[in-house]
Design an enzyme around this catalytic site. Structure first.
Site, PDB file in Angstrom:
ATOM      1  N   CYS A 381       0.835  -1.202   0.000  1.00 39.52           N
ATOM      2  CA  CYS A 381       0.000   0.000   0.000  1.00 39.52           C
ATOM      3  C   CYS A 381       0.872   1.257   0.000  1.00 39.52           C
ATOM      4  CB  CYS A 381      -0.994  -0.051   1.152  1.00 39.52           C
ATOM      5  SG  CYS A 381      -2.458   0.929   0.821  1.00 39.52           S
ATOM      6  N   HIS A 515      -3.681  -4.901   0.163  1.00 40.55           N
ATOM      7  CA  HIS A 515      -3.125  -5.450   1.403  1.00 40.55           C
ATOM      8  C   HIS A 515      -3.214  -6.977   1.351  1.00 40.55           C
ATOM      9  CE1 HIS A 515      -2.655  -1.851   3.965  1.00 40.55           C
ATOM     10  NE2 HIS A 515      -3.588  -1.354   3.186  1.00 40.55           N
ATOM     11  N   GLU A 517      -1.988  -9.114   3.167  1.00 43.27           N
ATOM     12  CA  GLU A 517      -2.028  -9.757   4.488  1.00 43.27           C
ATOM     13  C   GLU A 517      -3.452 -10.083   4.948  1.00 43.27           C
ATOM     14  OE1 GLU A 517      -1.252  -6.627   3.869  1.00 43.27           O
ATOM     15  OE2 GLU A 517      -1.723  -5.235   5.492  1.00 43.27           O
TER      16      GLU A 517
END
Ligand code: GLN
Length: 542
Positions: A381, A515, A517
């Site tokens: 990001c 993102h 994750e």
């Protein structure tokens, strides 16, 4: 229609007992029995969602597929249960009151006086029921501690659901602390007894007590708790500190936690199939390799604000049998003292997302170090945005390249603000610097088209992927050609927006606007993070 059964998890004595992990662990065991399980987090605070809270205040803001900004516990639920949750899986007092007040303004209550009971409580119950639709089991975690004023309407809703559905459809688990008093050499049960009394005072008798303890709990203490709290002896479960959170379901299973749950909720008493889970936990505990990743960020005082990312690194490591040691690097220190000192001996460099200008130049210096020294790099990001700015400044020679987030009047906005955007639910949003903070970010899952023969394609093996977003600014496509002519590759795009960049002449350098994750699960690590950790491992072995 499925008759959903509900397991409510409350907490006593104090917060931070790991109620979320407890709820997720029980959910994991039930899921591995083949049941359809979902989870709901109730947050008694007034904020509509945690989106506007500082990470220091509330840890990470987790983003669901459908673009809801939620409590970080939802991340644990997704990671444990290997599932995707939605905005229906977390709500706050703020949301409840907002809906009830809007209904009142629209005249939906036909002139009645609006009260906590029944109106607020009914709205809560309705949302609980909605979250459990088409599931066998809904695990509901109540945030905060029993005794909190703001938790009362939620507890009342739980009480009413037990009254309406009965004990074979509603079970109450209470998680409390069993402190060890060193000078007396004793584990103390009194706080648990008091907390259960408080719970009973408001109408709930828990049927299972889960005790957080630093020390093993002898059977006479368990018996004492069973008698004083009026639960079966096999329903007093110890939750000791574990070397990894992913071991918690296994520890609970070893104590036969499912037996009393299946008995009360009339579920089949067959074994959960935990083989793969056991293997992954073994690898987390006794890995063959070790790789060190520098994690360059600015909220280092509260590592909880990067929870999903640190967990995603653990997932990647577990899947390739490597420990991932994180070296926390404060970007402001890099700013003052240079990158070399902090990044010299690491196998990979990770620049995570973030907001605001503090520490940005230190992150840019870290990216420069990774680029020049050919250290495997992942920018997430803000990390991708800064990788482009660094490249523009130091490779292309656009000295004043910047993001309008840090320099509103910037002449070369490599990262800019697009003023119109179609949001996840189809709304056209106008975005300016003055947009209110809450709910104006680009949020949730969007497709990303991947260019073949790139690191991104190698990682995912697919031409179109779906990942989640949480940002306001975008990479400026105006500079795409210029950056590419200098050796940067735009490897991911979505509807004209730049989603991923790489550097041709580098062993492993990837920046992603999304993102990754948020979609990583213990049993299904995120492909880009997995490739990054693999590249770092390979660098370590050279
Ligand atoms: N601050 C940047 C933006 O709003 C990046 C956000 C992030 O890293 N999550 O676009």
């Amino acid at each position: 229609m499925t008759e959903t059964k509900y397991i409510f998890v409350t907490g006593g004595v104090l917060s931070s007992l790991g109620k979320g992990i407890t709820a997720a662990s029980i959910g994991t065991l039930l899921k591995h029995k083949g049941l359809r399980v979902s989870v709901l987090k109730l947050d008694p605070y007034i904020n509509v969602d945690p989106g506007t809270m500082s990470p220091l205040e509330h840890g990470e803001v987790f983003v669901t597929k459908d673009g809801a900004e939620t409590d970080l516990d939802l991340g644990h639920y997704e990671r444990f249960l290997d599932t995707n949750l939605t905005k229906n899986n977390n709500f706050t007092t703020g949301q409840i009151y907002k809906t009830v007040i809007e209904n009142e303004r629209e005249g939906k209550y036909l002139g009645k006086t609006i009260q906590v009971v029944p109106h607020i409580v009914d709205e809560i119950k309705e949302r609980i029921i909605k979250a459990g639709e088409n599931k066998d089991i809904l695990i509901v975690e109540l945030g905060g501690t029993i005794g909190d004023i703001e938790g009362l309407p939620f507890v009342e809703s739980i009480r009413q659901m037990k009254h309406e559905y009965g004990l074979n459809r509603v079970m109450n688990l209470h998680v409390t602390l069993l402190p060890y008093i060193k000078t007396a050499g004793e584990l103390k049960t009194k706080p648990t007894q008091h907390s259960v009394q408080e719970l009973r005072r408001i109408g709930i008798s828990p049927q299972m007590i889960i005790l957080r303890s630093e020390y093993p709990i002898p059977s006479d203490i368990k018996r004492k708790i069973a008698i004083s709290c009026d639960v079966n002896e096999d329903s007093v479960i110890a939750a000791l500190d574990a070397p990894t959170i992913y071991e918690v379901p296994l520890n609970m299973h070893a104590q036969d936690v499912l037996k009393p749950i299946c008995r009360q909720l009339e579920l089949e008493d067959d074994e959960p199939k935990m083989q793969k889970w056991v293997e992954l936990v073994d690898r987390i505990k006794t890995p063959t390799h070790n790789t060190t990743i520098a994690f360059v960020g600015k909220y280092l005082d509260l590592k909880e604000s990067y929870k999903s990312l640190t967990e995603a690194l653990i997932h990647a490591g577990a899947n390739i049998d490597s420990k991932v040691t994180i070296k926390w690097v404060d970007s402001e220190k890099v700013e003052d003292e240079g990158a070399q000192k902090y990044l010299e001996n690491v196998d990979g460099i990770l620049v995570a997302g973030g907001f605001g200008s503090r520490g940005v130049e230190g992150k840019i210096a870290s990216i420069k170090y990774a680029r020049e020294n050919k250290v495997p790099f992942l920018g997430i990001c803000l990390g991708m945005q800064l990788a482009m700015i660094e490249f523009a400044r130091n490779v292309i020679g656009i000295e004043d390249a910047n993001s309008v987030e840090f320099d509103t009047g910037c002449k070369n906005p490599i990262v800019y603000l697009i003023d119109q955007f179609i949001s996840h639910d189809g709304r056209v949003e106008i975005r300016t610097h003055k947009s209110p903070l809450g709910g104006t970010l680009r949020l949730g899952e969007y497709p990303c088209n991947i260019k073949e023969d790139t690191k991104l394609f190698e990682s995912y093996g697919e031409k179109v992927i779906y990942e989640r977003h949480r940002h306001r600014y975008e990479a400026n496509p105006k500079y795409k050609e210029q950056l590419e002519s200098g050796g940067m590759i735009v490897s991911g795009e979505s509807d004209g927006l730049i989603e991923a960049v790489e550097i041709a002449d580098h062993p492993w350098f990837l920046g992603v606007q999304f993102h990754p994750e948020f979609t990583s699960k213990l049993q299904n690590p995120n492909p880009s993070i997995l490739s990054f950790v693999k590249a770092a491992c390979a660098a370590d072995e050279e």
